[in-house]
Design a protein around this motif. Structure first.
Motif, PDB file in Angstrom:
ATOM      1  N   GLU A   5      10.540  -8.470   3.970  1.00  0.00           N
ATOM      2  CA  GLU A   5       9.750  -9.271   4.911  1.00  0.00           C
ATOM      3  C   GLU A   5       8.419  -8.601   5.248  1.00  0.00           C
ATOM      4  O   GLU A   5       7.360  -9.220   5.128  1.00  0.00           O
ATOM      5  N   LEU A   6       8.460  -7.338   5.664  1.00  0.00           N
ATOM      6  CA  LEU A   6       7.229  -6.640   6.064  1.00  0.00           C
ATOM      7  C   LEU A   6       6.305  -6.375   4.872  1.00  0.00           C
ATOM      8  O   LEU A   6       5.084  -6.387   5.018  1.00  0.00           O
ATOM      9  N   GLY A   7       6.895  -6.143   3.703  1.00  0.00           N
ATOM     10  CA  GLY A   7       6.093  -5.899   2.512  1.00  0.00           C
ATOM     11  C   GLY A   7       5.660  -7.178   1.812  1.00  0.00           C
ATOM     12  O   GLY A   7       4.937  -7.131   0.827  1.00  0.00           O
ATOM     13  N   LYS A   8       6.139  -8.325   2.339  1.00  0.00           N
ATOM     14  CA  LYS A   8       5.854  -9.621   1.718  1.00  0.00           C
ATOM     15  C   LYS A   8       6.221  -9.597   0.224  1.00  0.00           C
ATOM     16  O   LYS A   8       5.448 -10.003  -0.635  1.00  0.00           O
ATOM     17  N   VAL A   9       7.432  -9.092  -0.022  1.00  0.00           N
ATOM     18  CA  VAL A   9       7.943  -8.946  -1.381  1.00  0.00           C
ATOM     19  C   VAL A   9       8.932 -10.078  -1.657  1.00  0.00           C
ATOM     20  O   VAL A   9       9.887 -10.255  -0.905  1.00  0.00           O
TER      21      VAL A   9
ATOM     22  N   PRO B 211       0.827  -1.219   0.000  1.00  0.00           N
ATOM     23  CA  PRO B 211       0.000   0.000   0.000  1.00  0.00           C
ATOM     24  C   PRO B 211       0.857   1.263   0.000  1.00  0.00           C
ATOM     25  O   PRO B 211       1.886   1.334   0.679  1.00  0.00           O
ATOM     26  N   LEU B 212       0.431   2.255  -0.773  1.00  0.00           N
ATOM     27  CA  LEU B 212       1.192   3.484  -0.957  1.00  0.00           C
ATOM     28  C   LEU B 212       1.511   4.176   0.380  1.00  0.00           C
ATOM     29  O   LEU B 212       2.595   4.734   0.535  1.00  0.00           O
ATOM     30  N   GLU B 213       0.601   4.108   1.329  1.00  0.00           N
ATOM     31  CA  GLU B 213       0.846   4.765   2.616  1.00  0.00           C
ATOM     32  C   GLU B 213       1.919   4.053   3.446  1.00  0.00           C
ATOM     33  O   GLU B 213       2.500   4.644   4.354  1.00  0.00           O
ATOM     34  N   LYS B 214       2.210   2.786   3.149  1.00  0.00           N
ATOM     35  CA  LYS B 214       3.253   2.048   3.872  1.00  0.00           C
ATOM     36  C   LYS B 214       4.640   2.228   3.252  1.00  0.00           C
ATOM     37  O   LYS B 214       5.638   1.939   3.892  1.00  0.00           O
ATOM     38  N   VAL B 215       4.701   2.703   2.027  1.00  0.00           N
ATOM     39  CA  VAL B 215       5.982   2.795   1.314  1.00  0.00           C
ATOM     40  C   VAL B 215       7.005   3.654   2.055  1.00  0.00           C
ATOM     41  O   VAL B 215       8.139   3.226   2.243  1.00  0.00           O
ATOM     42  N   PRO B 216       6.661   4.874   2.533  1.00  0.00           N
ATOM     43  CA  PRO B 216       7.680   5.672   3.234  1.00  0.00           C
ATOM     44  C   PRO B 216       8.243   4.969   4.472  1.00  0.00           C
ATOM     45  O   PRO B 216       9.440   5.027   4.740  1.00  0.00           O
ATOM     46  N   LEU B 217       7.397   4.266   5.209  1.00  0.00           N
ATOM     47  CA  LEU B 217       7.843   3.536   6.388  1.00  0.00           C
ATOM     48  C   LEU B 217       8.766   2.383   5.992  1.00  0.00           C
ATOM     49  O   LEU B 217       9.831   2.191   6.580  1.00  0.00           O
ATOM     50  N   LEU B 218       8.378   1.630   4.983  1.00  0.00           N
ATOM     51  CA  LEU B 218       9.168   0.468   4.576  1.00  0.00           C
ATOM     52  C   LEU B 218      10.464   0.853   3.882  1.00  0.00           C
ATOM     53  O   LEU B 218      11.472   0.173   4.027  1.00  0.00           O
ATOM     54  N   TRP B 219      10.465   1.934   3.128  1.00  0.00           N
ATOM     55  CA  TRP B 219      11.678   2.346   2.424  1.00  0.00           C
ATOM     56  C   TRP B 219      12.768   2.804   3.375  1.00  0.00           C
ATOM     57  O   TRP B 219      13.929   2.814   3.021  1.00  0.00           O
ATOM     58  N   SER B 220      12.386   3.215   4.585  1.00  0.00           N
ATOM     59  CA  SER B 220      13.383   3.659   5.553  1.00  0.00           C
ATOM     60  C   SER B 220      14.020   2.474   6.287  1.00  0.00           C
ATOM     61  O   SER B 220      14.927   2.664   7.079  1.00  0.00           O
ATOM     62  N   GLN B 221      13.556   1.279   6.010  1.00  0.00           N
ATOM     63  CA  GLN B 221      14.059   0.069   6.651  1.00  0.00           C
ATOM     64  C   GLN B 221      15.156  -0.579   5.800  1.00  0.00           C
ATOM     65  O   GLN B 221      15.236  -0.340   4.599  1.00  0.00           O
ATOM     66  N   PRO B 222      15.971  -1.445   6.407  1.00  0.00           N
ATOM     67  CA  PRO B 222      16.918  -2.224   5.614  1.00  0.00           C
ATOM     68  C   PRO B 222      16.144  -3.092   4.612  1.00  0.00           C
ATOM     69  O   PRO B 222      14.979  -3.441   4.841  1.00  0.00           O
TER      70      PRO B 222
END
Length: 142
Positions: free
Chosen positions: A67-71, A50-61
């Protein structure tokens, strides 16, 4: 007199074919990226992450992002090709694969001119690039 061959200043037909394929392939790849980006940001195609999760996930390793994005990693993204955030990979793949695609018509052109060594080198280049892109040698991010 010199023993070097004289050139008439014109590119060989194989060079023109390579250049034309590269030109149109690169513009096509960029066009695909632009269209698929618009499909993604407008929400016409639902994203996997989801677009709203991208900024949070992109700041992660990257491991945490995956893992969190199930990618999936490597070529696993292909199963998500119908999602807005993965569809844009098509343009990237086209751009990345243009060298391979451009080498393919060189092989028969070299063989037609009796240049078996060049044909073999073009084939070897294709094989090396395909093996590298496959990730089977384990040297990349796959």
């Amino acid at each position: 007199m010199s023993d070097t061959p004289k050139h008439n200043g014109k590119a060989a037909p194989a060079q023109v074919t390579y250049a034309n394929m590269l030109f149109y392939g690169c513009w096509s790849g960029l066009g695909i990226m632009a269209v698929t980006y618009i499909l993604y940001v407008t929400g016409i195609l639902t994203p996997h992450v989801p677009l709203e999760k991208v900024p949070l996930l992109w700041s992660q390793p990257v491991g945490t992002y995956l893992e969190l994005g199930k990618v999936p990693h490597g070529w696993g993204w292909t199963v998500l090709i119908g999602k807005g955030d993965f569809l844009n990979f098509l343009g990237i793949v086209l751009l990345a694969g243009m060298t391979i695609l451009c080498y393919i018509p060189l092989i028969p052109a070299f063989l037609k001119r009796g240049e078996k060594g060049f044909a073999l080198m073009a084939l070897a280049e294709i094989i090396v690039l395909l093996v590298a892109a496959s990730g089977i040698v384990g040297g990349g991010a796959h």
